[in-house]
Design a protein around this motif. Sequence first.
Motif, PDB file in Angstrom:
ATOM      1  N   ALA A  38       0.834  -1.202   0.000  1.00  0.00           N
ATOM      2  CA  ALA A  38       0.000   0.000   0.000  1.00  0.00           C
ATOM      3  C   ALA A  38       0.868   1.251   0.000  1.00  0.00           C
ATOM      4  CB  ALA A  38      -0.928  -0.005   1.210  1.00  0.00           C
ATOM      5  N   GLN A  39       1.930   1.252   0.811  1.00  0.00           N
ATOM      6  CA  GLN A  39       2.832   2.396   0.827  1.00  0.00           C
ATOM      7  C   GLN A  39       3.555   2.555  -0.504  1.00  0.00           C
ATOM      8  OE1 GLN A  39       5.118   3.325   4.621  1.00  0.00           O
ATOM      9  NE2 GLN A  39       4.751   1.120   4.874  1.00  0.00           N
ATOM     10  N   LEU A  40       3.983   1.422  -1.080  1.00  0.00           N
ATOM     11  CA  LEU A  40       4.709   1.468  -2.352  1.00  0.00           C
ATOM     12  C   LEU A  40       3.841   2.055  -3.448  1.00  0.00           C
ATOM     13  CD1 LEU A  40       7.175   0.731  -4.084  1.00  0.00           C
ATOM     14  CD2 LEU A  40       6.171  -1.544  -4.385  1.00  0.00           C
ATOM     15  N   GLU A  41       2.594   1.606  -3.532  1.00  0.00           N
ATOM     16  CA  GLU A  41       1.692   2.133  -4.554  1.00  0.00           C
ATOM     17  C   GLU A  41       1.491   3.636  -4.379  1.00  0.00           C
ATOM     18  OE1 GLU A  41      -2.863   1.472  -6.258  1.00  0.00           O
ATOM     19  OE2 GLU A  41      -2.245   0.554  -4.358  1.00  0.00           O
ATOM     20  N   GLU A  42       1.205   4.060  -3.161  1.00  0.00           N
ATOM     21  CA  GLU A  42       0.985   5.488  -2.900  1.00  0.00           C
ATOM     22  C   GLU A  42       2.237   6.303  -3.211  1.00  0.00           C
ATOM     23  OE1 GLU A  42      -0.340   8.443   0.803  1.00  0.00           O
ATOM     24  OE2 GLU A  42      -0.253   6.270   1.082  1.00  0.00           O
ATOM     25  N   TYR A  43       3.377   5.784  -2.816  1.00  0.00           N
ATOM     26  CA  TYR A  43       4.639   6.478  -3.051  1.00  0.00           C
ATOM     27  C   TYR A  43       4.901   6.677  -4.547  1.00  0.00           C
ATOM     28  CZ  TYR A  43       9.716   6.965  -3.536  1.00  0.00           C
ATOM     29  OH  TYR A  43      10.971   7.375  -3.902  1.00  0.00           O
ATOM     30  N   ASP A 207      10.130   1.309   7.191  1.00  0.00           N
ATOM     31  CA  ASP A 207      11.238   0.454   6.745  1.00  0.00           C
ATOM     32  C   ASP A 207      10.782  -0.552   5.689  1.00  0.00           C
ATOM     33  OD1 ASP A 207      13.607   1.297   7.885  1.00  0.00           O
ATOM     34  OD2 ASP A 207      13.170   0.358   9.806  1.00  0.00           O
ATOM     35  N   ALA A 208       9.511  -0.954   5.742  1.00  0.00           N
ATOM     36  CA  ALA A 208       8.990  -1.885   4.730  1.00  0.00           C
ATOM     37  C   ALA A 208       8.981  -1.218   3.356  1.00  0.00           C
ATOM     38  CB  ALA A 208       7.589  -2.343   5.110  1.00  0.00           C
ATOM     39  N   LEU A 209       8.574   0.044   3.305  1.00  0.00           N
ATOM     40  CA  LEU A 209       8.599   0.784   2.043  1.00  0.00           C
ATOM     41  C   LEU A 209      10.026   0.940   1.541  1.00  0.00           C
ATOM     42  CD1 LEU A 209       7.471   2.513  -0.235  1.00  0.00           C
ATOM     43  CD2 LEU A 209       7.411   4.452   1.353  1.00  0.00           C
ATOM     44  N   THR A 220      16.062  -3.021 -11.224  1.00  0.00           N
ATOM     45  CA  THR A 220      15.731  -2.279 -12.439  1.00  0.00           C
ATOM     46  C   THR A 220      16.736  -1.203 -12.824  1.00  0.00           C
ATOM     47  OG1 THR A 220      14.457  -0.610 -11.210  1.00  0.00           O
ATOM     48  CG2 THR A 220      13.274  -2.591 -11.959  1.00  0.00           C
ATOM     49  N   GLY A 221      17.533  -0.725 -11.859  1.00  0.00           N
ATOM     50  CA  GLY A 221      18.428   0.397 -12.137  1.00  0.00           C
ATOM     51  C   GLY A 221      17.741   1.745 -12.043  1.00  0.00           C
ATOM     52  N   LEU A 222      16.452   1.765 -11.679  1.00  0.00           N
ATOM     53  CA  LEU A 222      15.748   3.027 -11.491  1.00  0.00           C
ATOM     54  C   LEU A 222      16.300   3.757 -10.267  1.00  0.00           C
ATOM     55  CD1 LEU A 222      12.087   1.781 -12.110  1.00  0.00           C
ATOM     56  CD2 LEU A 222      13.456   3.196 -13.673  1.00  0.00           C
ATOM     57  N   ILE A 223      16.160   5.081 -10.258  1.00  0.00           N
ATOM     58  CA  ILE A 223      16.587   5.911  -9.134  1.00  0.00           C
ATOM     59  C   ILE A 223      15.334   6.531  -8.519  1.00  0.00           C
ATOM     60  CG2 ILE A 223      17.997   7.837  -8.372  1.00  0.00           C
ATOM     61  CD1 ILE A 223      19.594   5.483  -9.451  1.00  0.00           C
ATOM     62  N   LEU A 224      15.030   6.117  -7.303  1.00  0.00           N
ATOM     63  CA  LEU A 224      13.823   6.580  -6.625  1.00  0.00           C
ATOM     64  C   LEU A 224      14.228   7.295  -5.340  1.00  0.00           C
ATOM     65  CD1 LEU A 224      11.818   3.257  -7.093  1.00  0.00           C
ATOM     66  CD2 LEU A 224      11.508   5.377  -8.397  1.00  0.00           C
ATOM     67  N   PRO A 225      13.679   8.479  -5.070  1.00  0.00           N
ATOM     68  CA  PRO A 225      14.082   9.246  -3.888  1.00  0.00           C
ATOM     69  C   PRO A 225      13.679   8.537  -2.598  1.00  0.00           C
ATOM     70  CG  PRO A 225      12.165  10.252  -4.936  1.00  0.00           C
ATOM     71  CD  PRO A 225      12.627   9.162  -5.852  1.00  0.00           C
ATOM     72  N   THR A 226      14.616   8.425  -1.675  1.00  0.00           N
ATOM     73  CA  THR A 226      14.347   7.695  -0.434  1.00  0.00           C
ATOM     74  C   THR A 226      14.681   8.501   0.823  1.00  0.00           C
ATOM     75  OG1 THR A 226      16.545   6.675  -0.498  1.00  0.00           O
ATOM     76  CG2 THR A 226      14.740   5.465  -1.543  1.00  0.00           C
TER      77      THR A 226
END
Length: 310
Positions: A38-43, A207-209, A220-226
Amino acid sequence: MTESIFSADYAERRAQVPRGLPLIVAMQGLTDAGGAVAQLEEYLWEHGAPEELVRFNADLLLDYRARRPVITFDEDHFVDYAPEELTLALLHDELGSPFLLLSGFEPDFKWDQFIDTVLLLVHEFEVSITVWSHAIPMPVPHTRPISTTVSGSRDDLIEARSVWKPKTKLSASASHVLEYRLHSLGEEVAGFALLIPHYLANTEYPDALYAALDGIMAATGLILPTDEVRRLAREFNAQVDSQIADNEESTEMVRTLEQRYDTYMEDQSPRSPLVSEDGSIPTADQLASELERYLAEHRRRGLDDDTSPK
C-alpha cells in the motif's frame, strides 16, 4: 456480447510508450505486513507523475462486497465515491527514466484472463523485467535490517539478497501466479518477499517501504528518492524503541529475537530458525501463540525467581 477486461484503454498513449521498460507490480492482495505494498503504490503514484495507459474493469474483476468501495456522506448527501481501481500506468523515476506500474487491488475473479492480458501487455511493451514485492509477518526484530526472500529469474539478486530460502506451500496471490507464468515463459522477473517484524505487521512501517524501493532499484536500475522515507523510518523506529523500553517483557522479546536473528545470519544454516521443522511459514495465529507462550514462560520464570529461597 463478451464484457471487455478494460474499462478504459488509451491506445494513442500506449503507442507512444518506449519499448523495453521495466514493469513494477504493486497489487494489494493476500498479505501486506507493515503496509509495504500500500505504501509502495501510494509512493510511486505521488512521485512518478503517472499517466494511465489502461484501466481494468473493476466490475468484472473485483468483489465489491468483500472489499467495499468508500463513499463520503456530507451532511445531507453523498460525495466522493471512490471505487477500487486496477491500472497500468507510465511513470518516471527521479532522473526522468520511464517505467511501467501495474497497481491496485488484485482481482477477485478471472485470474487466468487477467494474467493472460498482463502477459500480452508485457509482450506488447517488450518489458525488460517485471519486479514485484510483498511482505509477510515473521518473528524478526525491528532493530535489524529487513530480510528478504528473492524469487524469479535473477540469480544475481537471489544470491546477493535472499537470506531465507524455504520450501513450503502457501496461499497464492495473483502476483505469485504472474511471476510463475512469466518465469515459465522465460521472461525476466524478480519477486521480493519482505520479512516484517510480526509485532509491527499491522502498522504502516516505513522500513517496509524502504526495503521494497531498495529491491526495485537493485533489480531495475531506477533511481527513486528515499531521503524522506528514511527520515520517517528513523522517527518511527525511535517511537517503537521508546515504547519497548518502557515494557520489560517487550524488551526481552526483542532481545531474544535479535539473538535468534544474529545466530541465523552468522550461521546461514540450511533451515531458518524462524520457521517450523517442515519449512512452513507461520500463520498470524501461530505467531500470536508463540508470543503468548514466550510471555507466559517469562512471567512464570519471574514468579519462580520471586518465590525461590534467598
